[in-house]
Design an enzyme around this catalytic site. Sequence first.
Site, short mmCIF file in Angstrom:
data_model
loop_
_atom_site.label_atom_id
_atom_site.label_comp_id
_atom_site.label_asym_id
_atom_site.label_seq_id
_atom_site.Cartn_x
_atom_site.Cartn_y
_atom_site.Cartn_z
N LEU A 1 0.82 -1.22 0.00
CA LEU A 1 0.00 0.00 0.00
C LEU A 1 0.85 1.28 0.00
CD1 LEU A 1 -2.99 -1.06 2.32
CD2 LEU A 1 -2.79 -1.23 -0.16
N PHE B 1 2.48 -7.59 -10.18
CA PHE B 1 2.38 -6.19 -10.63
C PHE B 1 3.16 -5.25 -9.73
CE2 PHE B 1 -1.45 -8.50 -11.65
CZ PHE B 1 -1.73 -8.13 -12.95
N SER C 1 7.52 -4.02 -19.22
CA SER C 1 7.27 -2.68 -19.74
C SER C 1 7.95 -2.47 -21.09
CB SER C 1 7.83 -1.67 -18.75
OG SER C 1 7.95 -0.40 -19.34
N TYR D 1 14.60 2.45 -14.28
CA TYR D 1 13.32 1.73 -14.27
C TYR D 1 13.33 0.61 -15.32
CZ TYR D 1 8.51 0.70 -15.59
OH TYR D 1 7.36 0.04 -15.92
N LYS E 1 13.20 -3.83 -15.16
CA LYS E 1 12.27 -4.74 -15.85
C LYS E 1 13.04 -5.81 -16.63
CE LYS E 1 8.44 -2.99 -14.39
NZ LYS E 1 7.49 -3.76 -13.56
N ARG F 1 11.71 15.21 -21.22
CA ARG F 1 11.93 14.59 -19.91
C ARG F 1 13.00 13.51 -20.06
NH1 ARG F 1 6.52 12.23 -17.18
NH2 ARG F 1 6.85 10.66 -18.76
N ASP G 1 12.91 9.67 -21.79
CA ASP G 1 11.72 9.54 -22.65
C ASP G 1 12.12 9.36 -24.11
OD1 ASP G 1 9.62 9.70 -20.89
OD2 ASP G 1 9.10 11.78 -21.36
N1 UDP Z 1 4.12 13.88 -21.03
C1 UDP Z 1 4.00 15.26 -21.20
N2 UDP Z 1 3.54 16.00 -20.14
C2 UDP Z 1 3.19 15.45 -18.96
C3 UDP Z 1 3.32 14.04 -18.79
C4 UDP Z 1 3.79 13.30 -19.85
O1 UDP Z 1 4.30 15.79 -22.27
O2 UDP Z 1 2.79 16.19 -18.05
C5 UDP Z 1 4.58 13.07 -22.16
C6 UDP Z 1 5.79 12.22 -21.87
O3 UDP Z 1 6.97 12.91 -22.19
C7 UDP Z 1 5.56 11.00 -22.75
C8 UDP Z 1 4.03 10.91 -22.87
O4 UDP Z 1 3.53 12.18 -22.46
O5 UDP Z 1 6.05 11.25 -24.04
C9 UDP Z 1 3.46 9.83 -21.98
O6 UDP Z 1 4.01 10.00 -20.69
P1 UDP Z 1 3.49 9.15 -19.46
O7 UDP Z 1 4.22 9.68 -18.25
O8 UDP Z 1 2.01 9.18 -19.42
O9 UDP Z 1 3.93 7.68 -19.79
P2 UDP Z 1 5.38 7.05 -20.18
O10 UDP Z 1 5.39 7.02 -21.67
O11 UDP Z 1 6.43 7.93 -19.59
O12 UDP Z 1 5.32 5.71 -19.56
#
Ligand code: UDP
Length: 331
Positions: free
Chosen positions: A33, A75, A119, A143, A147, A282, A285
């Site tokens: 939790l 999970f 993932s 991360y 995985k 980010r 990414d």
């Molecule tokens: N993203 C964004 N703004 C936000 C959160 C995410 O532009 O506030 C972008 C992020 O860079 C990625 C996509 O949205 O390209 C999906 O991000 P999320 O965190 O939902 O999932 P991830 O792909 O990181 O698992």
Amino acid sequence: MNLLVAGGAGYVGSAVARRLSTSGHRVVVVDDLSAGHAEAVDGIRGIRLLRADLAAPGLDRALAAAGPVEAVLHFAGKIAVGESFADPEGYRRANVTGSEALLAWARAAGVRRFVFSSSAGVYGTPEKVPVPESAPLRPVSPYGETKVAVEERLAGAAKEWGLGAVALRYFNASGATDGGRHGEDHRPETHLIPRLLAAAASGSAVPIYGTDGPTPDGTCVRDYVHIEDLVEAHVRALDAVRPGEVRAFNVGAGSGASVREVIAAAERVTGRTVRTKDEPPRRGDPPSLVADISLAARELAWKPTRGLEEILASAWSWHRGRPGGYSGRRG
Ligand code: UDP
């Protein structure tokens, strides 16, 4: 069957636990939790919740209360790419050490069937998109590394003691289940869709991470898969486990949407304007991550049936029904 669902109070785990209990399985959820919500499984017939941290000493004692278990669905773990750079050790402990402990317990308990939440992060920045399962595993974040490490442990367990496992490599799990009664509630929330919907409701601005990447509109492309489709993939995976073998499958929609496309769809579904602000990319990414889902179609007879609009509509009804999330105080 008697099933142990580790991390079964979380977003995906609880959705799968609810579905399996509805199909008549007896489900014991084990969750510390730290990120999950007891409310996601409370009061559901056929589900029992045990509170335990997989990586802490004494897991055997904690799981003795589970009774006989025939299969494990796993999970439990930390999920935020950005946070994993700040706390790689915490990610290794929660994701790798926790999984090793769960596998050791499963071996001793005679469990031979295992389904694991992997993932798309295992691929890093793929050379080819849509990415097939055969692509090299080159994670670009701590991360993603955790995985890959767990998939390797599963392969070891298959060889050493005959475990049968399926690793499902999730792309972007999103949307809500049960008519919007259960949905995504991470604290802090880092995911695009819940952030967009919160911004649509409040009028605050959402950052767009990266606006001039190598994609058609410069923003990142992701593959958003409806949580109900993801749940169905687990049901099929559980049936498809073969003793002594580990198989990995991509679970995505098989098509991509850019951040700007998701924003436009969110505006259509909510009827509201979403304010945005451009930000640098980010860390960790990749520009584009889209699943090749042909292997899951062939071997699990699984296909996604819901699109981005349904994802957003279900997530919007969850958000509107419980704007503060499960406890009323969303982070
Ligand atoms: N993203 C964004 N703004 C936000 C959160 C995410 O532009 O506030 C972008 C992020 O860079 C990625 C996509 O949205 O390209 C999906 O991000 P999320 O965190 O939902 O999932 P991830 O792909 O990181 O698992």
